[in-house]
Design an enzyme around this catalytic site. Structure first.
Site, PDB file in Angstrom:
ATOM      1  N   LYS A   1       2.027  -0.220  10.460  1.00  0.00           N
ATOM      2  CA  LYS A   1       3.292  -0.590  10.350  1.00  0.00           C
ATOM      3  C   LYS A   1       4.198  -0.741   9.483  1.00  0.00           C
ATOM      4  CE  LYS A   1       0.909  -5.207   8.291  1.00  0.00           C
ATOM      5  NZ  LYS A   1       2.488  -5.090   7.091  1.00  0.00           N
ATOM      6  N   ASN A   2       3.787  -0.982   8.355  1.00  0.00           N
ATOM      7  CA  ASN A   2       4.397  -0.856   6.673  1.00  0.00           C
ATOM      8  C   ASN A   2       5.421   0.456   6.539  1.00  0.00           C
ATOM      9  OD1 ASN A   2       3.539  -3.495   6.212  1.00  0.00           O
ATOM     10  ND2 ASN A   2       1.944  -2.382   4.734  1.00  0.00           N
TER      11      ASN A   2
ATOM     12  N   ARG B   1      -1.402  -9.609  13.470  1.00  0.00           N
ATOM     13  CA  ARG B   1       0.165  -8.819  12.088  1.00  0.00           C
ATOM     14  C   ARG B   1       0.081  -7.148  12.360  1.00  0.00           C
ATOM     15  NH1 ARG B   1       0.848 -11.326   7.428  1.00  0.00           N
ATOM     16  NH2 ARG B   1       2.431 -10.041   7.593  1.00  0.00           N
TER      17      ARG B   1
ATOM     18  N   ARG C   1       3.894 -13.661  -5.093  1.00  0.00           N
ATOM     19  CA  ARG C   1       4.860 -12.249  -4.615  1.00  0.00           C
ATOM     20  C   ARG C   1       6.377 -13.217  -4.533  1.00  0.00           C
ATOM     21  NH1 ARG C   1       1.893 -10.030   1.054  1.00  0.00           N
ATOM     22  NH2 ARG C   1       3.067  -8.207   0.403  1.00  0.00           N
TER      23      ARG C   1
ATOM     24  N   ASP D   1      -4.584  -3.525  -0.150  1.00  0.00           N
ATOM     25  CA  ASP D   1      -4.958  -3.631   1.523  1.00  0.00           C
ATOM     26  C   ASP D   1      -5.699  -3.125   1.841  1.00  0.00           C
ATOM     27  OD1 ASP D   1      -2.560  -4.885   1.450  1.00  0.00           O
ATOM     28  OD2 ASP D   1      -1.581  -3.175   2.620  1.00  0.00           O
TER      29      ASP D   1
ATOM     30  N   CYS E   1       2.685 -17.296  -0.930  1.00  0.00           N
ATOM     31  CA  CYS E   1       1.821 -16.439   0.498  1.00  0.00           C
ATOM     32  C   CYS E   1       0.379 -16.926   0.683  1.00  0.00           C
ATOM     33  CB  CYS E   1       2.646 -15.586   0.821  1.00  0.00           C
ATOM     34  SG  CYS E   1       1.150 -14.472  -0.018  1.00  0.00           S
TER      35      CYS E   1
HETATM   36  C1  UD1 Z   1       3.712  -4.601  -0.018  1.00  0.00           C
HETATM   37  C2  UD1 Z   1       3.309  -4.057   1.581  1.00  0.00           C
HETATM   38  C3  UD1 Z   1       1.644  -4.973   1.609  1.00  0.00           C
HETATM   39  C4  UD1 Z   1       0.394  -4.229   0.202  1.00  0.00           C
HETATM   40  C5  UD1 Z   1       1.334  -4.306  -1.545  1.00  0.00           C
HETATM   41  C6  UD1 Z   1       0.631  -3.676  -1.751  1.00  0.00           C
HETATM   42  C7  UD1 Z   1       4.965  -4.165   3.304  1.00  0.00           C
HETATM   43  C8  UD1 Z   1       5.827  -4.617   4.449  1.00  0.00           C
HETATM   44  N1  UD1 Z   1       4.038  -4.542   2.708  1.00  0.00           N
HETATM   45  O1  UD1 Z   1       4.396  -5.168  -0.061  1.00  0.00           O
HETATM   46  O2  UD1 Z   1       0.997  -4.100   2.655  1.00  0.00           O
HETATM   47  O3  UD1 Z   1      -0.118  -5.176   0.148  1.00  0.00           O
HETATM   48  O4  UD1 Z   1       3.120  -3.449  -0.705  1.00  0.00           O
HETATM   49  O5  UD1 Z   1       0.999  -2.668  -1.945  1.00  0.00           O
HETATM   50  O6  UD1 Z   1       5.353  -2.958   3.144  1.00  0.00           O
HETATM   51  N2  UD1 Z   1       6.442  -8.115  -7.557  1.00  0.00           N
HETATM   52  C9  UD1 Z   1       7.647  -8.533  -8.852  1.00  0.00           C
HETATM   53  N3  UD1 Z   1       8.649  -9.147  -8.135  1.00  0.00           N
HETATM   54  C10 UD1 Z   1       9.238  -8.331  -7.409  1.00  0.00           C
HETATM   55  C11 UD1 Z   1       8.557  -7.222  -6.477  1.00  0.00           C
HETATM   56  C12 UD1 Z   1       7.158  -7.525  -6.251  1.00  0.00           C
HETATM   57  O7  UD1 Z   1       6.873  -9.406  -8.956  1.00  0.00           O
HETATM   58  O8  UD1 Z   1      10.196  -8.528  -6.674  1.00  0.00           O
HETATM   59  C13 UD1 Z   1       4.911  -7.979  -7.837  1.00  0.00           C
HETATM   60  C14 UD1 Z   1       4.188  -8.956  -7.142  1.00  0.00           C
HETATM   61  O9  UD1 Z   1       3.840 -10.335  -6.835  1.00  0.00           O
HETATM   62  C15 UD1 Z   1       2.969  -8.031  -6.649  1.00  0.00           C
HETATM   63  C16 UD1 Z   1       3.346  -6.767  -7.008  1.00  0.00           C
HETATM   64  O10 UD1 Z   1       4.832  -6.809  -7.959  1.00  0.00           O
HETATM   65  O11 UD1 Z   1       1.956  -8.361  -8.200  1.00  0.00           O
HETATM   66  C17 UD1 Z   1       3.284  -5.175  -5.933  1.00  0.00           C
HETATM   67  O12 UD1 Z   1       4.024  -6.280  -4.508  1.00  0.00           O
HETATM   68  P1  UD1 Z   1       4.823  -5.485  -3.940  1.00  0.00           P
HETATM   69  O13 UD1 Z   1       4.718  -4.075  -3.934  1.00  0.00           O
HETATM   70  O14 UD1 Z   1       6.354  -5.853  -3.608  1.00  0.00           O
HETATM   71  O15 UD1 Z   1       4.216  -6.017  -2.313  1.00  0.00           O
HETATM   72  P2  UD1 Z   1       5.336  -6.071  -1.092  1.00  0.00           P
HETATM   73  O16 UD1 Z   1       6.098  -4.930  -0.753  1.00  0.00           O
HETATM   74  O17 UD1 Z   1       5.444  -7.134  -0.586  1.00  0.00           O
END
Ligand code: UD1
Length: 420
Positions: A22-23, A399, A122, A307, A117
């Site tokens: 999925k990711n 999902r 996030r 995850d 969420c």
């Molecule tokens: C992706 C995965 C999700 C997984 C996560 C962590 C997808 C679609 N989803 O989510 O399944 O659980 O990686 O492996 O690939 N953060 C910030 N600022 C930002 C972006 C992120 O502070 O602009 C922080 C988040 O709050 C979190 C950390 O970075 O604490 C990691 O999040 P991130 O890797 O961005 O998660 P996703 O990409 O949303």
């Protein structure tokens, strides 16, 4: 709302095939916005999040063609709207992945701001500041990220304060069409980022360093079409392995990749599992034994994935001994714990750690799924519980897990869907 009814107490036993990730499929679908040519994506998983991404492309004027084998052909040259509306973004945060490609190829994107969420706030601030550094004019107003750019984005030196998966993917996609070189430091090293980079390279992008924390992209004026097969889903793989370990079973998973699951496989071995692997399969055998509790700490790849944390918590619930599970990626990812306690688990949350002392058995109860991976962990808890468990709000599981009840049934589980 559909529910899953599970009669526990059966060891999982048998063979199943793992779906596409999925990711990885989600950013690759977004990457089709970087070219006017046709991109063919194979091994797309059959999931609600994928349907949402196809719907998002649809509402922009793109008509993806999906065949019965879930191969999809996407030609985004018919795009007429550069908007990701709140109704879709609120059901799937990964919709943010269209921001980079829309801006890079079309110079304009209005993407609803994803809210908080179930697993934390996030934010997407790092996506925005990186694209601004590449020259984009971005305003956040009326609940939308409104981005525009005259001409091409500019290559830039970008340091990600936090390792972010979709943030890295957004910048990587944008950089493929930027003018000049982009260096992304502290880039996410997740295998899904690598799969996206490989698809972009097949589209004509020049990228090196993917899979390390420094990715270097030489921007091109144009990308072209390609055909790309999505990599196997490592989280689906891990979930079935843990379910088999928790139920003292024996399973073989095909069409998967053991090389991207090292942290998970070593924890399963620590729990007492006998594991054999080939290039594209994994076999796990508990020889009928109760698993031993393990301790772990989540962190970005190649460390233990967030995850998979909830599923290991479920296994620990019925394991011998006790283990501590520490979550360092998201701030509120223990919603499943309270549901498991209702099933008789002995668990205590202390800050970002949950201490679990295994009990001989859990007892079935009505429980509620709160997010995608928490739902998977409740199914595992239900499989090992005595009597019947009803898991409510299973739209979360649809999902991210393809045909979960059919696959579980193939492994011998007594599980059925109750349409709501
Ligand atoms: C992706 C995965 C999700 C997984 C996560 C962590 C997808 C679609 N989803 O989510 O399944 O659980 O990686 O492996 O690939 N953060 C910030 N600022 C930002 C972006 C992120 O502070 O602009 C922080 C988040 O709050 C979190 C950390 O970075 O604490 C990691 O999040 P991130 O890797 O961005 O998660 P996703 O990409 O949303």
């Amino acid at each position: 709302m559909d529910k899953l009814v599970i009669d526990g107490g059966i060891s999982l036993n048998g063979e199943i095939r793992i779906a596409g990730a999925k990711n990885s499929a989600l950013p690759i679908l977004a990457a089709t916005l970087l070219t006017d040519d046709t991109v063919t994506i194979r091994n797309l998983p059959h999931l609600y999040d994928i349907t949402t991404m196809l719907e998002l492309l649809g509402c922009m004027g793109v008509e993806p063609v999906v065949d019965e084998k879930m191969n999809v052909e996407v030609n985004t040259s018919t795009i007429r709207d550069f908007n990701a509306p709140y109704d879709l973004v609120k059901t799937m945060r990964a919709s943010i992945l269209v921001l980079g490609p829309l801006l890079a190829h079309h110079g304009k994107a209005d993407v609803a701001l994803p809210g908080g969420c179930a697993i934390g706030s996030r934010p997407v601030n790092l996506h925005i500041t990186a694209l601004e550094k590449m020259g984009a004019d971005i305003r956040v107003e009326d609940g939308y990220i409104k981005a525009k750019m005259e001409g091409r984005l500019k290559g830039a030196h970008i340091f990600m304060d936090v390792s972010t998966v979709t943030g890295t993917e957004n910048v990587l996609m944008a950089a493929t069409l930027a003018d000049g070189q982009t260096i992304i430091e502290n880039a996410a090293r997740e295998p899904e980022v690598v799969d996206l980079a490989e698809c972009l390279i097949a589209m004509g992008a020049e990228i090196r360093g993917h899979g390390t924390d420094t990715i270097i992209v030489e921007g091109k004026e144009k990308l072209h079409g390609c055909s790309h097969a999505v990599m196997p889903d490592r989280i689906e793989t891990g979930t079935y392995l843990i379910a088999a370990a928790a139920t003292r079973g024996r399973i073989k998973l095909k069409d998967t990749r053991p090389d991207i699951l090292e942290a998970v496989l070593s924890k399963l071995e620590e729990a007492g599992a006998d594991i054999r692997v080939g290039e594209d399969w994994i076999e796990l055998d508990m020889h009928g034994k109760r698993p031993r509790a393990v301790s772990l700490r989540t962190a970005p790849y190649p460390a233990f994935p967030t995850d998979m944390q909830a599923q290991f918590t479920a296994m620990n619930a019925v394991a011998s001994g006790s283990g501590s599970i520490t979550e360092t990626v998201f701030e509120n990812r223990f919603m499943h714990v309270h549901e498991m306690i209702r099933m008789g688990a002995s668990m205590e949350v202390q800050g970002n750690t949950v201490l679990v002392t295994g009990v001989p058995e859990l007892k079935g109860a009505p429980v509620m799924a709160t997010d995608l991976r928490a739902s998977a962990s409740l199914i595992i808890a239900a499989l090992v519980a005595k009597n019947q468990t009803v898991v409510d709000r299973i739209y979360h599981i649809d999902r991210g897990y393809e045909c979960i009840e059919e696959k579980m049934q193939l492994l011998g589980a007594r599980i059925r869907r109750l349409p709501g």
